[in-house]
Write a protein that holds these residues in place. Structure first.
Motif, PDB file in Angstrom:
ATOM      1  N   ILE A 417      26.519  59.267 -18.995  1.00  0.00           N
ATOM      2  CA  ILE A 417      27.157  60.555 -19.523  1.00  0.00           C
ATOM      3  C   ILE A 417      26.222  61.556 -20.063  1.00  0.00           C
ATOM      4  O   ILE A 417      26.397  62.612 -20.583  1.00  0.00           O
ATOM      5  N   GLY A 418      25.048  61.484 -19.857  1.00  0.00           N
ATOM      6  CA  GLY A 418      23.781  62.266 -20.286  1.00  0.00           C
ATOM      7  C   GLY A 418      22.579  61.729 -19.996  1.00  0.00           C
ATOM      8  O   GLY A 418      22.361  60.290 -19.959  1.00  0.00           O
ATOM      9  N   THR A 419      21.695  62.628 -19.849  1.00  0.00           N
ATOM     10  CA  THR A 419      20.175  62.021 -19.485  1.00  0.00           C
ATOM     11  C   THR A 419      19.412  62.796 -20.276  1.00  0.00           C
ATOM     12  O   THR A 419      19.475  63.935 -20.717  1.00  0.00           O
ATOM     13  N   ALA A 420      17.944  62.370 -20.588  1.00  0.00           N
ATOM     14  CA  ALA A 420      17.019  63.156 -21.317  1.00  0.00           C
ATOM     15  C   ALA A 420      15.580  62.513 -20.930  1.00  0.00           C
ATOM     16  O   ALA A 420      15.432  61.242 -20.483  1.00  0.00           O
ATOM     17  N   SER A 421      14.656  63.293 -21.257  1.00  0.00           N
ATOM     18  CA  SER A 421      13.187  62.841 -21.058  1.00  0.00           C
ATOM     19  C   SER A 421      12.715  62.072 -22.264  1.00  0.00           C
ATOM     20  O   SER A 421      13.292  62.077 -23.327  1.00  0.00           O
ATOM     21  N   ALA A 422      11.849  61.164 -22.004  1.00  0.00           N
ATOM     22  CA  ALA A 422      11.258  59.971 -22.893  1.00  0.00           C
ATOM     23  C   ALA A 422       9.795  60.141 -22.685  1.00  0.00           C
ATOM     24  O   ALA A 422       9.085  58.995 -22.043  1.00  0.00           O
ATOM     25  N   PRO A 423       9.069  61.056 -23.107  1.00  0.00           N
ATOM     26  CA  PRO A 423       7.825  61.142 -22.645  1.00  0.00           C
ATOM     27  C   PRO A 423       6.927  60.104 -23.222  1.00  0.00           C
ATOM     28  O   PRO A 423       5.831  59.822 -22.540  1.00  0.00           O
ATOM     29  N   ASN A 424       7.106  59.534 -24.018  1.00  0.00           N
ATOM     30  CA  ASN A 424       6.242  58.501 -24.864  1.00  0.00           C
ATOM     31  C   ASN A 424       7.138  56.976 -25.400  1.00  0.00           C
ATOM     32  O   ASN A 424       6.602  56.488 -26.056  1.00  0.00           O
ATOM     33  N   GLY A 425       8.232  56.980 -24.516  1.00  0.00           N
ATOM     34  CA  GLY A 425       8.890  55.776 -24.549  1.00  0.00           C
ATOM     35  C   GLY A 425       9.748  55.747 -25.730  1.00  0.00           C
ATOM     36  O   GLY A 425      10.115  54.520 -26.381  1.00  0.00           O
ATOM     37  N   GLN A 426       9.774  56.635 -26.661  1.00  0.00           N
ATOM     38  CA  GLN A 426      10.291  56.854 -28.260  1.00  0.00           C
ATOM     39  C   GLN A 426      11.611  57.695 -28.104  1.00  0.00           C
ATOM     40  O   GLN A 426      11.598  58.865 -27.732  1.00  0.00           O
TER      41      GLN A 426
END
Length: 814
Positions: A417-426
C-alpha cells in the motif's frame, strides 16, 4: 508588570492582534490549541487566521518532522564544541544558520538549546549541554537564542530545570538546595531570559524538591515569569505533562506530543467541572498566540522578523566552528602542526567518523567528512597510510555502510500500500508521517528489503532494534522469526534509544552483495500518546583479532614520521536515555594508543567524544587534541588544524579527569530521589575545594603561538587586560577573568568565572581584552531572606588562560 511583552510599537500591535484572536475563541478551541495535534505541531485555527505551528528537535541542526536520513540537515558540532569556542558571537552565527535551516524545513520553533549543567561527568547527555559553569553556559546559550530568533524562528531553552542526568529521568525527584538552584542551575536560564528574551522554554521530566517541573508553580510562575519577566511560551518535554489541573496551574502552556494529552478535551472538561479557572487557560492561550504571532502564523500580526537575514553557507560555518572548538590539550616538542613527512592515520573512528551524539539531538547530514577524508585531501599524495588499529564499536549499530534498502508497507492481506526509502535501515514514522497512501488503520507490516555489500570478509552480525514481531533474512535464509520485547523497566522511547539485539551471524565475502530483509508486524508501542512506527535493521562488521589490528597499526606508525590516532566513544556510551557507567574509551583503544606511542614518539591522539573520557596514556604521547563531536565537516576542520592552516581555538568548557578523582559522580536516585548534596560545588569549584588535580582543568587549551599577560587595570567593574603575542604566528587568545574573595570561607568556592573575552594579534603585537564584571558575580543567594545578597569586601581579580593557569592579578574592594 513582570511578564509583560516589550513596549515597542510593533510589540504593542502584535499584542493587540493576540488579544483580539483570544477573544474570538471558545473554550474547546482554546483547550485544543494547548495540546499537540501530533508529534511536532499544534492545530491550526482557521476561524482566527492561525496556522499550524511546527516544532523540531535541535540543537546541532534542524531535523524537521521526519526522522529519516532521506531528509538531510546541516549538522553543526556538538554543544560542548560550541561552548569550547568561548565565543557567544559565533554561537549567534550558528543560530542564524539554524533559523535558515528551520525555515527551509517549514519549522517555526527549535527545541533548543540545552543549558543544563555538567554536574557529573557520568551524565549521558552532556554532549548536548554546554558547560559545568553557569556563566559560560548562559552566555553561549544567549548568543545561540539571539541568533535563531534573529532569523524569525523561536527557541525553547531547556530543560527547565535541574535535568542534569538521564537515569530515571521521567520520575526522579532532584533535591536541590536553594543556593545551588539559584547560583548554578537556574543561572543560565536567567541570563538567557535577561539577555536574549527567548520566545519559549521547555520544562523537564524531573521533579525539583517534590514537585514535577510541568507543575512547578513557584519556579515557572513566580520565578521564571514573575521575577525574570519571561513573556514566552512554556512547552512540556515530550510526555512530561501528567496532570491537567496541576499543569495549567503550574504555568504549562503546551502539552506535547498529541493528540492525547492532559490538555485538549480533558482541559475543557476540567473548566466546565469547576476544577480549573478559565482565566488560567486564557493566560496559556495568550502565550501560545504570542509565539505564533512572533513567528508569523497569526493573521493581522506582523512577525517579529519580517525579513530573514542573509543566507549562510552551512558547510563553511560547520567547518569554522569545528576547528575553533578543537582543544589542544597537550603539545610536547611542538608535535603540532604536523611536520613535513609521512603520516600514519589510525583508528576506526578516523574512517567512520562519529560527528554527533545519540538521541533526539540526531540529524542526518547530506555528507560527512571523516578524518581520513580530510587528511587525504590535505596531504600530498602518498604521504598518508591508514590502518584500523582498534574499533570502539563493540555493539551493533543501525545498518548504514554498504546497505541499499527500501521499505514496503503492506496491509493485512499482504498487499503493498506504499513504499519509502530507508537509507540507513531505520524506520521512525511518527503520527501522520507515513508513506503516501498509508494510514495507521491499514498498515499491518513494514518490510525492509535490499542488498548489503560487505567491505570485509568474515562473520557479519545482524540484529534488530525495536519491539514486536520481526522476521530477519540474510542471503536467502531466515535467520530470526520471533518477538522482541523490552526490559521490565520499559522506557517508552526504547524503540528510539534502546540497544539493538543480535539475532544472526552470517559468513560473507567482501565485495559480494547479498539480499537482506527485515519484516516487522506493526505494533504501536505502549506509553506513547500517539501512533509511532519505529524499528531498525542493525549490523556489525566482522571482528578481527584485536592484537592483530594493533600490530598492523604499530607497523604503520613505526614507518611514519607522525602517527595520528583517532579514538572515540559510541552511541552506546554517549546518548540520550541513559547515563554512563564509566569514563573509559570502549574497546581496545587505550591499548592501541599505548602501543603506537611506544613505536613512534611523535604520536598525536585525536579524542572524538562529546564529553570527558579518561586518557590514561596522556603523558606518553606527544599531543592530545580534543575534537568533540565535530559535525559534518569535522574531518576537513581536523585537517585544517593538524596541518597548521588554522589554529585550534578551543578552551575546555568542563573539567577533564579520571572518574576516581571526580568530586561529583552520583546520578542514580535512591527511593526516587537524587540529592544534590554537593551544593554549589560542582565542576572546577568542587575539584579545587577537594584539592584534586584533574587531567586538564576548566578553561585549558593551547594554541600555535605564545602569549604574555602584561597588565590588568580595573576601573569600577571593568577589567582591561593587556596581552602580547610573543610567538611567531597570528593567534587568538581567550582571556579568562576569575573572581576570588580575599577572605574565603567554606560556603563559597575558592574562585569562579566572572567573565572572558577573546582577542587576536599578530606576532609581537599586543591586544586589550575588556571584561565587564557583572554584579551577580559578587552576589550569593541568601536562603534566609530568599533574595540575592551583594557580598562586600576585598576581591582578587585573577586573569589567565585557565582556572589553574592564572597569570596576573589585581585587587578591588566593593
Amino acid at each position: 508588570m513582570a511578564g509583560t511583552p516589550g513596549t515597542l510599537p510593533q510589540d504593542l500591535a502584535r499584542e493587540a492582534a493576540v488579544t483580539a484572536a483570544l477573544a474570538a475563541l471558545d473554550l474547546d478551541a482554546k483547550a485544543r490549541l494547548l495540546s499537540g495535534q501530533d508529534m511536532w505541531s499544534l492545530p491550526a485555527l482557521p476561524e482566527i487566521g492561525l496556522r499550524s505551528l511546527v516544532m523540531s528537535d535541535g540543537p546541532i541542526g534542524v531535523r524537521g518532522v521526519r526522522w529519516s536520513a532521506d531528509d538531510p540537515s546541516v549538522a553543526l558540532p556538538s554543544p560542548t564544541a560550541l561552548a569550547a569556542t568561548w565565543d557567544p558571537a559565533l554561537a549567534r552565527r550558528a543560530g542564524v544558520l539554524l533559523a535558515q535551516e528551520a525555515r527551509r524545513k517549514g519549522v517555526h520553533v527549535l527545541l533548543a538549546p540545552t543549558v543544563n549543567l555538567h554536574r557529573s561527568p557520568l551524565g549521558g547527555r552532556h554532549f548536548e549541554a554546554y558547560s559545568e559553569d553557569p556563566r559560560l553556559t548562559g552566555l553561549i546559550g544567549a548568543g545561540y537564542v539571539a541568533g535563531v530568533q534573529s532569523g524569525g524562528v523561536g527557541t525553547t531553552v531547556k530543560h527547565f530545570v535541574a535535568n542534569d542526568a538521564e537515569t530515571d529521568r521521567f520520575t526522579v525527584d532532584n533535591r536541590v538546595g536553594a543556593r545551588a538552584l539559584r547560583e548554578l542551575y537556574l543561572a543560565p536560564f536567567e541570563l538567557i531570559v535577561e539577555n536574549a528574551r527567548p520566545w519559549g522554554i521547555m520544562t523537564a521530566y524531573n521533579a525539583v524538591n517534590g514537585t514535577t517541573m510541568t507543575e512547578h508553580r513557584h519556579l515557572v510562575n513566580e520565578v521564571l515569569r514573575g521575577e525574570w519577566g519571561f513573556d514566552g511560551c512554556n512547552v512540556s518535554d515530550w510526555m512530561a505533562a501528567r496532570s491537567t489541573r496541576g499543569a495549567v496551574e503550574g504555568g504549562l502552556d503546551i502539552a506535547m506530543p498529541g493528540p492525547d494529552t492532559v490538555y485538549g478535551a480533558p482541559l475543557a472538561r476540567a473548566v466546565r467541572a469547576g476544577e480549573v479557572e478559565e482565566s488560567a487557560v486564557d493566560d496559556a492561550v495568550r502565550n501560545v498566540l504570542r509565539l505564533a504571532a512572533r513567528v508569523g502564523l497569526l493573521d493581522g500580526a506582523e512577525p517579529a522578523v519580517p525579513e530573514p537575514p542573509a543566507a549562510v553557507d552551512g558547510a563553511a560555518l560547520a567547518r569554522e566552528i569545528a576547528r575553533r572548538s578543537f582543544v589542544l590539550a597537550r603539545n610536547e616538542r611542538a608535535a603540532l602542526p604536523l611536520r613535513p613527512g609521512t603520516v600514519a592515520l589510525l583508528g576506526a573512528a578516523a574512517r567512520d567518523a562519529r560527528v554527533l551524539g545519540g538521541g533526539s539531538a540526531t540529524v542526518f547530514p547530506a555528507r560527512v567528512v571523516s578524518p581520513l577524508d580530510g587528511l587525504t585531501a590535505a596531504l600530498p599524495e602518498g604521504a598518508l597510510r591508514y590502518a584500523v588499529g582498534a574499533d570502539p564499536a563493540t555493539e551493533l549499530a543501525v545498518a548504514d555502510q554498504g546497505f541499499t534498502l527500501r521499505a514496503s508497507c503492506r496491509n493485512a492481506a499482504g498487499e503493498v500500500i506504499g513504499t519509502a526509502s530507508a537509507p540507513n535501515g531505520q524506520i521512525q514514522w511518527m503520527g501522520a508521517d507515513l508513506p503516501e497512501g498509508v494510514t495507521h488503520d491499514t498498515l499491518h507490516t513494514v518490510e525492509l528489503t535490499g542488498t548489503f555489500t560487505p567491505r570485509d570478509s568474515g562473520p557479519h552480525r545482524f540484529g534488530v532494534k525495536g519491539t514486536g514481531a520481526f522476521t530477519l533474512a540474510v542471503d536467502g535464509t531466515v535467520r530470526f522469526d520471533g518477538v522482541q520485547r523490552p526490559a521490565d523497566d520499559f522506557d517508552p522511547f526504547e524503540a528510539f534509544f534502546g540497544a539493538p539485539v543480535e539475532r544472526a551471524e552470517v559468513e560473507l565475502t567482501a565485495g559480494a552483495p547479498v539480499e537482506v530483509s527485515l519484516t516487522h508486524v506493526v505494533e504501536l508501542p505502549e506509553g506513547i500518546p500517539m501512533k509511532v512506527v519505529a524499528f531498525a535493521l542493525a549490523h556489525q562488521e566482522p571482528e578481527r583479532d584485536p592484537d592483530e589490528l594493533i600490530a598492523e597499526a604499530v607497523e604503520a606508525a613505526r614507518a611514519a614520521d607522525t602517527a595520528v590516532v583517532v579514538v572515540a566513544t559510541t552511541d552506546r556510551v554517549e546518548s540520550e536515555g541513559f547515563d554512563r557507567a564509566d569514563l573509559a574509551l570502549p574497546g581496545r583503544q587505550d591499548d592501541l594508543v599505548r602501543a603506537v606511542a611506544a613505536a613512534n614518539p611523535n604520536t598525536v591522539v585525536v579524542v572524538n567524544s562529546g564529553s570527558p573520557v579518561e586518557l590514561p596514556w596522556r603523558d606518553e604521547v606527544a599531543a592530545v587534541l580534543l575534537s568533540w563531536f565535530p559535525g559534518q565537516e569535522g574531518g576537513a576542520a581536523l585537517a585544517d588544524v593538524l596541518t597548521g592552516a588554522h589554529e585550534p581555538g578551543g578552551r575546555l568548557p568542563t573539567t577533564w579527569g579520571p572518574l576516581s578523582a571526580a568530586p561529583v559522580t552520583r546520578v542514580t536516585p535512591e527511593n526516587g530521589e537524587l540529592a544534590y548534596t554537593e551544593g554549589v560545588f560542582i565542576g572546577y569549584r568542587a575539584w579545587e575545594r577537594q584539592g584534586r588535580t584533574p587531567s586538564y582543568p576548566f578553561g585549558h587549551g593551547l594554541g600555535y603561538t605564545d602569549w604574555t599577560y602584561e597588565s590588568v587595570d580595573v576601573d569600577g567593574t571593568t577589567a582591561r587586560v593587556r596581552v602580547r603575542n610573543t610567538g611567531d604566528r597570528q593567534g587568538r587568545e581567550v582571556v579568562q577573568v576569575y573572581l576570588a574573595p580575599a577572605a574565603p570561607d567554606g560556603d563559597r568556592p575558592h574562585r569562579w568565572l566572572a567573565g572572558f573575552a577573546a582577542v587576536e594579534a599578530a606576532p609581537g603585537d599586543h591586544a586589550e581584552a575588556v571584561v565587564t564584571l557583572p554584579r551577580r558575580a559578587f552576589e550569593i543567594w541568601d536562603t534566609t531572606e530568599s533574595r540575592w545578597s551583594f557580598v562586600k569586601g576585598s576581591y582578587e581579580i585573577q586573569v589567565g588562560r585557565s582556572i589553574t593557569d592564572r597569570r596576573i592579578t589585581a585587587t578591588i574592594n566593593v
